[in-house]
Enzyme design. Sequence first.
Site, short mmCIF file in Angstrom:
data_model
loop_
_atom_site.label_atom_id
_atom_site.label_comp_id
_atom_site.label_asym_id
_atom_site.label_seq_id
_atom_site.Cartn_x
_atom_site.Cartn_y
_atom_site.Cartn_z
N LYS A 10 10.38 13.82 -11.88
CA LYS A 10 9.46 13.29 -12.88
C LYS A 10 8.19 14.13 -12.96
CE LYS A 10 6.73 9.10 -13.76
NZ LYS A 10 6.49 7.70 -13.33
N ASP A 47 15.02 7.14 -18.67
CA ASP A 47 14.10 7.85 -19.56
C ASP A 47 13.78 9.26 -19.06
OD1 ASP A 47 12.59 6.95 -17.41
OD2 ASP A 47 10.94 6.16 -18.63
N HIS A 48 13.94 9.49 -17.77
CA HIS A 48 13.77 10.82 -17.18
C HIS A 48 14.17 10.74 -15.71
CE1 HIS A 48 10.12 9.12 -15.48
NE2 HIS A 48 9.69 8.84 -16.70
N LYS A 69 10.51 -2.77 -21.57
CA LYS A 69 9.36 -1.86 -21.66
C LYS A 69 9.29 -1.15 -23.00
CE LYS A 69 7.73 2.48 -19.61
NZ LYS A 69 7.69 3.33 -18.42
N ASP A 78 12.58 5.75 -14.63
CA ASP A 78 12.40 6.62 -13.44
C ASP A 78 13.65 6.71 -12.55
OD1 ASP A 78 9.80 6.69 -14.39
OD2 ASP A 78 8.86 6.33 -12.45
N CYS A 99 7.37 9.10 -19.21
CA CYS A 99 7.76 7.93 -20.01
C CYS A 99 7.40 8.02 -21.48
CB CYS A 99 7.13 6.67 -19.42
SG CYS A 99 7.58 6.34 -17.70
N HIS A 114 5.73 0.89 -24.00
CA HIS A 114 4.85 1.99 -23.56
C HIS A 114 4.60 3.02 -24.67
CE1 HIS A 114 3.50 4.62 -19.89
NE2 HIS A 114 2.50 4.18 -20.64
#
Length: 593
Positions: free
Chosen positions: A367, A342-343, A134, A36, A75, A136
């Site tokens: 996001k 990741d974004h 992480k 994030d 994510c 996920h």
Amino acid sequence: MRLCLLALLLLLATGSDVTASEGDRKPNFVLMMVDDLGIGDIGCYGNDTIRTPNIDRLAAEGVKLTQHIAAAPLCTPSRAAFHTGRYALRSGLGSTGRVQVLLFLGGSGGLPPTETTFAKRLQEQGYTTGLVGKWHLGVNCELRGDHCHHPNTHGFSYFYGLPFTLFNDCRPGEGKDVLADLQNTLWQLTLLGALALLSLVCVRVCGLLEVSVSVIVAVTCLSLLAFSVWFVPFELLMTWNCIIMRNQEVVEQPMDLDTLSQRLLGEAQGFIERNADRPFLLFLSLAHVHTPLFSSPGFAGKSRHGLYGDNVEEVDYMIGRMTETVDRLGLANNTMMYFTSDHGGYIEDADERGQKGGWNGIYKGGKAMGGWEGGIRVPGIFRWPGRLSAGRVFDTPTSLMDLYPTLTHLANATHSDRLLDGYDLMPVLEGRTERSQHEFMFHYCGAYLNAVRWHPPGSESVYKVHFFTPNFSPPGAGGCYDTKICLCHGSHVTHHSPPIVFDLHTDPSESSPLTPDTEPRYQEILQQTARAVEQHRATLTHSHTQPDTHSPHSEPVLNQLSWEKILWRPWLQPCCGTFPFCGCKENTTSTLA
């Protein structure tokens, strides 16, 4: 004299063999991804309030990409695309409804075992592969312990960290993230059931009406059922979702966030130290800066941007320690280091302490906002002394999906038997060309094609065509503040006919749509992108239940984000101890595996 000459010749021959051996050794890879992080949160991308000297140094000593794009603004789909080099829709991880990421560790959805990650490809080439942090992307499919989605199954020989992710539910007092409105509805039904039961008992005891015992028993059962459906999966969510695993063993449940940062850093450094004498791939997937935000003593209150800034500065410290570890072990010249997010940052999240999400600089959105630039444009930094020239900056469109073909190329892996959407980055990173192979990029909002990016040959322009955009709320806002996260379907979006067109080269903030009067190539842009969309869709399976026709070993690709897949199932829940009495504390002084 002859003996001296012979000794000299032997020494030269031995030296030549050593040099050849060192030159033939495959490169190491240290990939570092923040969760994030907004592109505007770090100094080398324009931030002048948060201190990020270590990340800035990484960029100064390597190559910085200014148009590095995530394949999705959330994510789970972004990480699926990153690991596989393919749009998440190809893995069944494109959402058709409300749920856009995995919500329960005890669900059955995840990255299908039929997918091939870059870790698996490198593992086949003799690499020791590790994931710290992480994941996920799921754990189990049918039974607790089948680990069909687990990192170990997907090519990581060592895993330590969060098989799920951070949610506010992981820290008491931070509120709820997972289906908060459903939790509230179930709680209200529980209260109504309890009130109805109490009323029936009172009426019977007082003799006001004749109420049979069977009715009271039935209402009691319904009340207990409503209570169980609410309490077990949701009120115990911190126990179910917020855990730490080492390989396939749960070592902490629920996890202690106060020591998480130092443990992840220590594990990552330890992995490099243990594998310094052989080719390795390490993916350090940080828990920062996803909410709930940390409050590490060494960084609390130190930044000029509140708790969020403290977290970013702690990230920078961790990146600095990773760089120092690589350099200290003499691995720098044979190690590609990579830094990204990741974004984009989560701009809707704030409370009385201030902004809890990131800053996406001049770019619109963030996001979970489909193809708006703020949610998909992320940092992209590569450092490899001796191989990549220091201080280079490239503005050509590149993608997180490019890591797969880049890593497999450098590791001399064979070509993938699956269709890839990324391209080898080395020609750009080494300065052999200033243009990537991405003429078109396709931006998804869930499973829906939201926008297309076109970089015409021989042109500096990069056109973005939006077919629909999320509806911001309240009206006039820059995000979905009423719902806290933007959705991709139905009344939550506005379709545009004709599509909205921007030139990102002259208008990176996407504030001035092009028209036939202002852009001579307007009709050509629409025609070229329409043709590209048609060709792109021809490469996709026609439904989530059809196989990938580009793979001779493919199986049907099921929707991994359906309600059936994401809802909690007790028989899939990872647990330390005897289910449902799960709970353990990691012994941080124990020797690492």
